[in-house]
Design a protein around this motif. Structure first.
Motif, short mmCIF file in Angstrom:
data_model
loop_
_atom_site.label_atom_id
_atom_site.label_comp_id
_atom_site.label_asym_id
_atom_site.label_seq_id
_atom_site.Cartn_x
_atom_site.Cartn_y
_atom_site.Cartn_z
N HIS A 426 -81.82 9.72 -42.70
CA HIS A 426 -83.72 9.84 -42.33
C HIS A 426 -83.82 8.48 -43.52
CE1 HIS A 426 -82.17 13.49 -42.01
NE2 HIS A 426 -83.79 13.76 -41.67
N VAL A 427 -85.70 8.34 -42.28
CA VAL A 427 -85.98 6.74 -43.79
C VAL A 427 -87.49 6.92 -43.34
CG1 VAL A 427 -84.34 5.68 -42.57
CG2 VAL A 427 -86.02 5.85 -41.18
N ARG A 428 -88.48 6.86 -43.94
CA ARG A 428 -89.54 6.44 -44.12
C ARG A 428 -90.36 5.11 -44.64
NH1 ARG A 428 -92.39 10.44 -48.87
NH2 ARG A 428 -90.79 8.63 -50.18
N PRO A 429 -91.09 4.88 -43.79
CA PRO A 429 -91.68 3.39 -44.08
C PRO A 429 -92.43 3.48 -45.00
CG PRO A 429 -92.26 3.84 -41.50
CD PRO A 429 -91.47 5.11 -42.58
N ARG A 430 -92.05 1.98 -45.82
CA ARG A 430 -92.78 2.13 -47.55
C ARG A 430 -93.28 0.82 -47.26
NH1 ARG A 430 -91.94 1.07 -52.77
NH2 ARG A 430 -89.63 1.09 -52.91
N PRO A 431 -95.01 0.79 -47.16
CA PRO A 431 -95.18 -0.89 -46.83
C PRO A 431 -95.24 -1.59 -47.79
CG PRO A 431 -96.70 0.67 -45.66
CD PRO A 431 -95.25 1.59 -46.06
N SER A 432 -95.49 -2.65 -48.28
CA SER A 432 -96.08 -3.66 -49.34
C SER A 432 -97.20 -3.87 -49.18
CB SER A 432 -95.34 -4.19 -49.33
OG SER A 432 -95.80 -5.23 -50.46
N SER A 433 -98.05 -3.80 -50.09
CA SER A 433 -100.03 -4.09 -50.03
C SER A 433 -99.60 -5.86 -49.74
CB SER A 433 -100.98 -3.61 -51.07
OG SER A 433 -100.26 -4.16 -52.02
N THR A 434 -98.73 -6.49 -50.75
CA THR A 434 -98.78 -7.67 -50.74
C THR A 434 -98.04 -8.86 -50.78
OG1 THR A 434 -98.01 -7.38 -53.26
CG2 THR A 434 -100.55 -7.58 -52.93
N PHE A 435 -96.29 -8.04 -50.89
CA PHE A 435 -95.50 -8.82 -50.82
C PHE A 435 -95.16 -9.78 -48.85
CE2 PHE A 435 -90.98 -10.30 -50.91
CZ PHE A 435 -90.87 -10.68 -52.06
N HIS A 436 -96.21 -10.68 -48.67
CA HIS A 436 -95.53 -10.60 -47.05
C HIS A 436 -96.41 -12.60 -47.47
CE1 HIS A 436 -95.39 -6.73 -45.75
NE2 HIS A 436 -96.91 -6.61 -45.89
N LEU A 437 -96.10 -13.38 -45.86
CA LEU A 437 -95.69 -14.90 -45.76
C LEU A 437 -97.00 -14.95 -45.52
CD1 LEU A 437 -93.31 -15.20 -42.78
CD2 LEU A 437 -93.58 -16.57 -45.27
N PRO A 438 -97.58 -15.84 -46.20
CA PRO A 438 -99.67 -16.12 -46.05
C PRO A 438 -99.86 -15.91 -44.91
CG PRO A 438 -98.24 -17.74 -47.16
CD PRO A 438 -97.32 -17.02 -46.50
N ALA A 439 -101.05 -16.07 -44.86
CA ALA A 439 -101.34 -15.50 -43.17
C ALA A 439 -101.83 -17.38 -42.26
CB ALA A 439 -102.76 -14.64 -42.74
#
Ligand code: NAP
Length: 604
Positions: A426-439
């Motif tokens: 069983h999984v649930r996505p946990r999006p990060s608000s900041t930890f992403h590559l620069p646009a």
């Protein structure tokens, strides 16, 4: 009767704040209150602009001291600069902030909300609590909740005496009064009757005959004067007898409706999805210090979207042997197919089993319909109170996939398991608000991820590889990865993939170190053993990327040691390269954090 009502609002990232808020809500009834409870993200369900009842906030902290994702909108709303300084002057609130002193900006999620509410005129009715996950949240949470009830009572009574009391409150106050008053009356009359009967029985025994009274006839008397748990007769009633008080209950066990044979399943309302594990690969040699395993989950049917840098919550069950032991202690073995709710009444938080979060180690551009993640099987040494064992979730996962696990280097490229053979989770996505590559693709990035801390960067680089294929004319910023492990030949995770990235230019610089390998034949002295040593060796490039080129630095991995040491090294690098003292270096690094160009994804 209406009980005094207050509002609980929680901002939770991994469920801790929510579970504490639910605990407060549950205890409220025991203390004669009614509580409404809402997640801060459900802004349509509460309205602080007109809330005149007390409000209790429970807010956790995530990332670099950010409020949890579920509180972000609320924070943006209250940070609106056009709000007048008395916007919340009607609001009485208490706030419990959760954090971890192992991480930067302790409890900052709660502190951000607290200070803004103060600026807008809201008043504390109870001092703010700051609970530290590093030492155990319960050290602060338990006494804080304990003290909350008195604070609420005082608040309600001062509200009741003011002209602004509302109908609920006056109802509640009167009802409590009546209840207490009638309770006292009842107690008094019971006492009078008992004393009266005692006198009668004494006289009776002394004089050897029954005495009638206006209020109690002979028949009643003979019935009442039978020895019982409530009432003794002479000679016992004449002896000094102390009956020990019954100890307060401390455990509540409730059997809920019988489920089907086996386990209870998490409900969809919590956002969980049951998905198949389509592949499991061991990433380390058998004699490595730690065993790392990579899992591929098939999320195509559930249509779960994610970006590299996001994580997934995984639910694991309690260890079967521990459940058996508990059932045995509670004498509930025959009820094992029921859902059993066990609560500790006084000292609380048998806290709910929390989900475990793992960073996505893939990009859906490269693996459509799939997400990968990687974990070490945590080994806990034997202690006097328990034998050697594995971490709850990682041990369970390792056992769960053992039948489909491919040893390192053996997985065939075309391998596809039949669906029926695929274990489920069983999984649930946990999006990060900041930890992403620069646009902006041209922004250079420095990634630091030793051990399984490399996980999100595998996702970043897979995404970058695909973006490079699709945008051949575009200018891409440099990409640096600082990776470290113990032995080059035993636990160099994702080695082939990382070397491919370096070979095809996706990764401009792959800088690795091995902390426990013997010095090479040349006997290199002072060879770098840890990622921060390599950062120092490349200080000029790192400083130039961050200061001159406005690039981003990402750090992922162990919260206790590595991230602190990397931070210290960064301060040295910035101080030396800019020729500034430590305080100014700290300000510069704080500025990078604020601009979201120094991002950490750290785990304890
Ligand atoms: P690890 O224990 O951090 O070890 C990796 C390398 O780092 C080893 O060579 C180790 O060397 C070295 N190291 C030890 N102390 C260090 C320090 N102070 N500074 C720099 N390097 C140091 O690796 P791991 O076992 O894979 O653990 C990584 C951490 O990342 C864990 O806390 C894990 O929970 C977390 N994490 C996991 C995920 C995930 O999705 N599974 C994602 C992100 C982070 P020695 O042992 O030889 O000293």
């Amino acid at each position: 009767m209406l009980a005094a009502r207050f509002l609980i609002l929680y901002g939770s990232q991994r469920g801790q704040a929510q579970s504490i808020a639910e605990e407060i809500c549950q205890q409220a009834a025991e203390h004669g209150f009614t509580a409404d409870i809402n997640c801060l993200s459900n802004q349509h369900k509460y309205n602080l602009d007109s809330e005149i009842q007390p409000v209790v906030f429970v807010v956790s902290t995530t990332g670099d001291g950010d409020p949890p994702d579920t509180a972000q909108k609320f924070v943006r709303k209250i940070k609106n600069k056009s709000l007048p300084h008395n916007h919340f002057s009607h609001l009485h609130y208490a706030l419990l902030a959760l954090g971890d002193t192992n991480y930067a900006n302790f409890c900052n999620g709660g502190k951000t909300i607290d200070s803004r509410l103060q600026q807008l005129g809201a008043k504390h009715f109870y001092a703010t609590g700051h609970a530290d996950d590093g030492t155990g949240l319960e050290v602060v949470v338990d006494p804080w909740i304990e003290g909350l009830w008195d604070a609420l009572k005082k608040t309600f009574s001062s509200m009741a005496t003011s002209d602004q009391q509302d109908t609920d409150l006056s109802d509640c106050t009167q009802d409590n009064f009546h209840k207490n008053a009638s309770g006292q009356e009842k107690y008094k009359s019971d006492l009078e009757v008992d004393l009266h009967l005692l006198k009668l029985s004494e006289t009776d025994s002394q004089k050897g005959k029954a005495i009638t009274s206006d209020s109690i006839d002979v028949e009643t008397l003979s019935t009442v004067l039978v020895a019982s748990l409530k009432q003794s007769v002479p000679p016992l009633s004449e002896s000094a007898l102390n009956v020990p008080a019954l100890p307060a209950s401390y455990l509540e066990v409730r059997l809920e409706k019988v489920s089907t044979e086996g386990e209870t399943v998490p409900s969809d309302k919590d956002g969980y999805h049951e998905v198949s594990i389509s592949k499991a690969v061991q990433l380390t040699q058998d004699d490595a210090v730690k065993t790392a395993i990579s899992l591929e989950l098939d999320i195509s049917e559930q249509n779960l979207a994610y970006q590299p840098g996001d994580a997934f919550d995984i639910l694991c069950p309690n260890r079967a042997s521990e459940v058996e032991e508990l059932l045995l202690r509670l004498d509930l073995q025959t009820q094992k197919n029921c859902a059993v709710q066990v609560n500790l009444l006084k000292n609380k938080h048998l806290p709910k089993l929390q989900p475990r979060a793992y960073s996505a180690a893939s990009s859906s551009l490269q693996h459509p319909g799939k997400v990968h993640f990687v974990f070490n099987v945590v080994e806990l040494p034997a202690r006097p109170e328990h034998p050697a064992r594995t971490g709850l979730c990682t041990g369970w996962l390792a056992g769960h996939v053992s039948s489909i696990l491919w040893p390192l280097g053996t997985v065939p490229a075309s391998e596809r398991l039949g669906t029926s053979a695929q274990p489920k989770v069983h999984v649930r996505p946990r999006p990060s608000s900041t930890f992403h590559l620069p646009a902006d693709l041209s922004v250079p990035v420095v990634m630091v991820g030793p051990g399984t801390g490399v996980a999100p960067f595998i996702g970043f680089l897979q995404q970058r590889e695909k973006e490079r294929e699709a945008n051949q004319e575009a200018t891409f910023g440099e990409t640096w990865l600082f990776f470290g492990c113990r032995h080059k030949d035993k636990d160099f995770l994702f080695r082939e993939e990382l070397e491919r990235f370096a070979h095809n230019g996706t990764l401009s610089h792959l800088i690795v170190c091995f902390s426990r390998d013997e010095p090479d034949a040349a006997g290199t002295i002072n060879r770098p053993t840890y990622v921060q040593h390599n950062l120092s060796l490349h200080a000029k490039n790192v400083a130039s990327i961050l200061i001159k080129d406005k690039g981003s630095l990402y750090v992922c991995g162990d919260a206790k040691n590595m991230t602190k040491d990397v931070n210290d090294t960064l301060l040295e690098i910035i101080g030396n390269e800019l020729q500034i003292d430590k305080l100014d270096a700290m300000k510069t690094v704080a500025g990078l954090r604020e601009e979201k160009r120094y991002l950490q994804d750290i785990w304890s």
